[in-house]
Design a protein around this motif. Structure first.
Motif, PDB file in Angstrom:
ATOM      1  N   GLU A   1      42.197  52.295  12.429  1.00 12.91           N
ATOM      2  CA  GLU A   1      41.986  53.739  12.299  1.00 12.91           C
ATOM      3  C   GLU A   1      41.103  54.014  11.083  1.00 12.91           C
ATOM      4  OE1 GLU A   1      43.468  55.998  14.703  1.00 12.91           O
ATOM      5  OE2 GLU A   1      43.473  53.984  15.548  1.00 12.91           O
ATOM      6  N   GLU A   2      40.137  54.915  11.259  1.00 13.43           N
ATOM      7  CA  GLU A   2      39.163  55.164  10.185  1.00 13.43           C
ATOM      8  C   GLU A   2      39.768  55.841   8.965  1.00 13.43           C
ATOM      9  OE1 GLU A   2      35.886  57.274  11.790  1.00 13.43           O
ATOM     10  OE2 GLU A   2      35.047  55.513  12.820  1.00 13.43           O
TER      11      GLU A   2
ATOM     12  N   LYS B   1      50.934  55.939  14.882  1.00 12.31           N
ATOM     13  CA  LYS B   1      49.713  56.461  14.250  1.00 12.31           C
ATOM     14  C   LYS B   1      49.839  57.965  13.988  1.00 12.31           C
ATOM     15  CE  LYS B   1      47.051  54.431  17.407  1.00 12.31           C
ATOM     16  NZ  LYS B   1      45.888  53.953  18.194  1.00 12.31           N
TER      17      LYS B   1
ATOM     18  N   ARG C   1      50.127  60.095  10.121  1.00 11.20           N
ATOM     19  CA  ARG C   1      49.349  61.274   9.704  1.00 11.20           C
ATOM     20  C   ARG C   1      50.265  62.462   9.412  1.00 11.20           C
ATOM     21  NH1 ARG C   1      45.827  58.965  14.146  1.00 11.20           N
ATOM     22  NH2 ARG C   1      44.201  57.888  12.968  1.00 11.20           N
TER      23      ARG C   1
END
Ligand code: ZN
Length: 242
Positions: A38-39, A213, A217
């Protein structure tokens, strides 16, 4: 960038061939692998065999989200390490506790209950039902997803009433379980997520990865500070200086 620390007991992978065949470099490595793509996420790992379990105040100060997997060796985690994790969460660090981490010292310290549950290893399949499809953590899952095999966890799950129940697991053997629950403690957010028994390739499942993921966040800190208990003067005091 969200700085994630993946902590793993890293015991079964070294002692059981079946587990090693699924997670040859450890469960932590499998989780770090998909998160690292993931960036907006950077990942480090720590495990029980490291000095101080790889967890110090300095390490936690540089961690936005701690992910914790443990099972057989909860008692080997020093109380001081568990307290550091608890205090970091209260200050605002995000935390995700996976599967058998329901009995880990830091999770129990943050919940204040036994966190006991019923369990069975019989190869049940599981359907995880989304309770809140609008929530950022379940975004992209639709109504449900299936795991062809998981350890069965059943109610009663002795946790405080969650701020939100996001997922209910339903097993082929009949049990139901609050499989995704969310808490706020102090400034920190905590997500408990049930899938992840070591003898199943659960952490390679795309829906499980998506939820982890999303959760990283969501629980990442928006405010981080130790809230103390100062004795204060009235703001009307002319000598009050900000
Ligand atoms: Zn398990």
């Amino acid at each position: 960038m969200i700085r994630v620390l993946v902590w793993n007991e890293f015991y079964h992978e070294k002692t059981e061939e079946q587990v090693r065949s699924i997670y040859p470099d450890g469960i932590h490595a499998a989780i770090a692998d998909f998160l690292g793509k993931e960036e907006d996420i950077t990942v480090r790992c720590a495990h029980l065999g490291m000095e101080s379990c790889g967890i110090t105040k300095e390490v936690l100060d540089e961690t936005d989200v701690l992910i914790w997997w443990g099972h057989m060796k909860h008692g080997d985690v020093p109380d001081e390490v568990a307290n550091l994790v608890r205090d970091a969460v209260l200050d605002g660090m995000g935390a995700i506790f996976l599967h058998s981490a329901h009995h880990s010292k830091p999770f129990k310290a943050l919940m204040g209950t036994s966190c006991n549950l019923t369990w069975r290893e019989s190869g049940d399949s599981e359907i995880l039902w989304v309770i809140d499809p609008a929530h950022p953590i379940t975004r992209g899952i639709d109504r449900f997803f299936r795991l062809s095999g998981e350890e069965t966890y059943g109610e009663p799950f002795v946790i405080p009433n969650p701020d939100k129940v996001l997922l209910i697991g339903n097993y082929s053997g009949g049990e139901v379980f609050r499989s995704g629950v969310l808490y706020e403690r102090g400034n920190g957010k905590i997500f408990y997520f049930q899938p992840g028994h070591e003898t199943f390739p659960t952490f390679y499942n795309e829906s499980v990865q998506l939820i982890i993921k999303n959760a990283v966040r969501f629980v990442a800190p928006t405010y981080r500070a130790t809230v103390t208990c100062p004795h204060v003067r009235t703001v009307n005091d002319e000598s009050y200086v900000i």
